[in-house]
Design an enzyme around this catalytic site. Sequence first.
Site, short mmCIF file in Angstrom:
data_model
loop_
_atom_site.label_atom_id
_atom_site.label_comp_id
_atom_site.label_asym_id
_atom_site.label_seq_id
_atom_site.Cartn_x
_atom_site.Cartn_y
_atom_site.Cartn_z
N LEU A 1 27.33 86.25 -11.33
CA LEU A 1 27.28 84.89 -11.88
C LEU A 1 28.30 83.98 -11.20
O LEU A 1 28.11 82.75 -11.18
CB LEU A 1 27.48 84.94 -13.40
CG LEU A 1 26.34 85.67 -14.14
CD1 LEU A 1 26.72 85.95 -15.59
CD2 LEU A 1 25.04 84.87 -14.08
N ARG B 1 22.20 82.22 -20.06
CA ARG B 1 23.10 81.70 -19.00
C ARG B 1 22.57 80.41 -18.40
O ARG B 1 23.12 79.90 -17.43
CB ARG B 1 23.24 82.73 -17.88
CG ARG B 1 23.52 84.14 -18.33
CD ARG B 1 24.99 84.41 -18.60
NE ARG B 1 25.13 85.79 -19.05
CZ ARG B 1 25.48 86.13 -20.31
NH1 ARG B 1 25.76 85.21 -21.20
NH2 ARG B 1 25.57 87.40 -20.64
N GLU C 1 18.96 85.81 -18.92
CA GLU C 1 18.95 84.61 -18.08
C GLU C 1 18.98 83.33 -18.90
O GLU C 1 19.73 82.39 -18.59
CB GLU C 1 17.70 84.60 -17.18
CG GLU C 1 17.81 85.46 -15.93
CD GLU C 1 17.56 86.94 -16.16
OE1 GLU C 1 17.46 87.36 -17.33
OE2 GLU C 1 17.50 87.67 -15.17
N GLU D 1 15.50 93.66 -12.43
CA GLU D 1 14.59 93.24 -11.36
C GLU D 1 14.67 94.22 -10.18
O GLU D 1 13.65 94.60 -9.59
CB GLU D 1 14.92 91.82 -10.89
CG GLU D 1 14.69 90.78 -11.97
CD GLU D 1 14.96 89.37 -11.49
OE1 GLU D 1 14.00 88.61 -11.30
OE2 GLU D 1 16.15 89.02 -11.29
C1 1HE Z 1 30.39 90.06 -13.85
C2 1HE Z 1 29.04 90.22 -14.24
C3 1HE Z 1 28.07 89.40 -13.61
C4 1HE Z 1 30.24 91.63 -15.35
N1 1HE Z 1 28.49 88.51 -12.69
N2 1HE Z 1 30.75 89.16 -12.95
N3 1HE Z 1 24.01 89.11 -16.05
C5 1HE Z 1 24.56 88.99 -17.27
O1 1HE Z 1 24.49 87.96 -17.91
C6 1HE Z 1 25.32 90.18 -17.75
C7 1HE Z 1 26.79 89.84 -17.81
N4 1HE Z 1 27.62 91.03 -18.02
C8 1HE Z 1 27.76 91.63 -19.23
O2 1HE Z 1 27.11 91.29 -20.22
C9 1HE Z 1 28.77 92.73 -19.31
O3 1HE Z 1 29.69 92.57 -18.23
C10 1HE Z 1 28.16 94.15 -19.22
C11 1HE Z 1 27.39 94.46 -20.50
C12 1HE Z 1 27.24 94.30 -18.02
C13 1HE Z 1 29.30 95.19 -19.05
O4 1HE Z 1 30.25 95.03 -20.09
P1 1HE Z 1 31.69 95.70 -19.93
O5 1HE Z 1 32.44 95.43 -21.21
O6 1HE Z 1 31.53 97.10 -19.49
O7 1HE Z 1 32.39 94.95 -18.68
P2 1HE Z 1 33.04 93.49 -18.63
O8 1HE Z 1 34.47 93.57 -19.09
O9 1HE Z 1 32.20 92.47 -19.30
O10 1HE Z 1 32.97 93.17 -17.09
C14 1HE Z 1 33.91 93.73 -16.14
C15 1HE Z 1 34.11 92.70 -15.06
O11 1HE Z 1 32.87 92.46 -14.40
C16 1HE Z 1 34.53 91.34 -15.61
O12 1HE Z 1 35.34 90.72 -14.63
P3 1HE Z 1 36.94 90.69 -14.75
O13 1HE Z 1 37.37 89.92 -13.54
O14 1HE Z 1 37.24 90.02 -16.05
O15 1HE Z 1 37.38 92.13 -14.73
C17 1HE Z 1 33.24 90.58 -15.72
O16 1HE Z 1 33.39 89.18 -15.66
C18 1HE Z 1 32.52 91.07 -14.46
N5 1HE Z 1 31.10 90.94 -14.57
N6 1HE Z 1 28.98 91.20 -15.16
C19 1HE Z 1 29.80 88.41 -12.40
N7 1HE Z 1 26.77 89.51 -13.88
C20 1HE Z 1 18.15 86.59 -9.13
S1 1HE Z 1 18.27 85.91 -10.63
C21 1HE Z 1 18.94 87.09 -11.70
C22 1HE Z 1 19.56 86.40 -12.86
C23 1HE Z 1 20.46 87.31 -13.63
O17 1HE Z 1 20.71 88.43 -13.27
S2 1HE Z 1 21.08 86.61 -15.05
C24 1HE Z 1 21.92 87.92 -15.83
C25 1HE Z 1 23.33 88.04 -15.36
#
Ligand code: 1HE
Length: 265
Positions: A67, A137, A134, A114
């Site tokens: 993201l 967000r 999605e 995906e």
């Molecule tokens: C990230 C991302 C990410 C984690 N982009 N940095 N995807 C989402 O909306 C899912 C977002 N992520 C989550 O809901 C959770 O992170 C999880 C359920 C996957 C994992 O939770 P958890 O408690 O094990 O980890 P965390 O503490 O949330 O995340 C650890 C680190 O990874 C943290 O960064 P830090 O610098 O604070 O350590 C998070 O910010 C980072 N992180 N997920 C960036 N997705 C081609 S179009 C496709 C469109 C999409 O995929 S939209 C869905 C995006």
Amino acid sequence: MADLPPSIGIAIEDGIAIVTLSRPEKRNALDTPTVTGLGAFFAAPPPGVRAAVLLGAGPHFCAGLDLAEVAGAQPPLAMVAHSRMWHRAFGEIEFGAVPVVAALHGAVVGGGLELAAATHVRVAEASAYYALPEAQRGLFVGGGGSVRISRLVGAHRVMDMMLTGRVLGAEEGQAAGITSYLVPSGEGRRTAVALAGKIATNAPASNYAIVQALPRIARSDPEAGLFTEALMAAVAEAAPEARERLNEFLEKRTDKVAPDRTERS
Ligand code: 1HE
């Protein structure tokens, strides 16, 4: 082999490429180098590789799109190009050189789902869960999900997941058709490698037909599909290896088909 970023780990074991999303500190969020690296690898795996396994390092398979990459304002056409880049990369998996088995665990969300949908066989560990956040967000799917995930589970389920934020557990995902195998936590890699090993024993021309022709036939009008099927069958059957394999069976030198006694759902 393509030059790959550190977020992709590759090991080759007995003709099976083990491809690991290796950015666990960001929950294997997919940034551009990772997505293009996956495309480049599957477009041209090293010689001798006959099947692949896709894994995620750490507690989750993949958190989807990085993201941070799309947080800044970008012109619409740049976003279109970004999505098309994902399409090309995942197309290299779906229509690539080798069948790919994905082992899913923990979060398999957004672009992670995906990505999984672009592979050919999916194994879930009991810890796996699936979501398309999605809309929460302010985004839409952009990695082929509207086509591939809809094909797996039906557009009505994708709509439910996207509109309501519904999270499917491993058993629900299995029942919905996301995965074909559901195994205890910790068993995904072993099962996926065993399945890839089995796939690697098939005749290459048959695997080619299954990966390249089958999905296209399934999507085409039935008459054209049946004609393509006949052409593809002729190509597969014309390979000298097919003669050898048929004779092995007829001369009772190979295994019969028998029920699978492996314990899994
Ligand atoms: C990230 C991302 C990410 C984690 N982009 N940095 N995807 C989402 O909306 C899912 C977002 N992520 C989550 O809901 C959770 O992170 C999880 C359920 C996957 C994992 O939770 P958890 O408690 O094990 O980890 P965390 O503490 O949330 O995340 C650890 C680190 O990874 C943290 O960064 P830090 O610098 O604070 O350590 C998070 O910010 C980072 N992180 N997920 C960036 N997705 C081609 S179009 C496709 C469109 C999409 O995929 S939209 C869905 C995006």
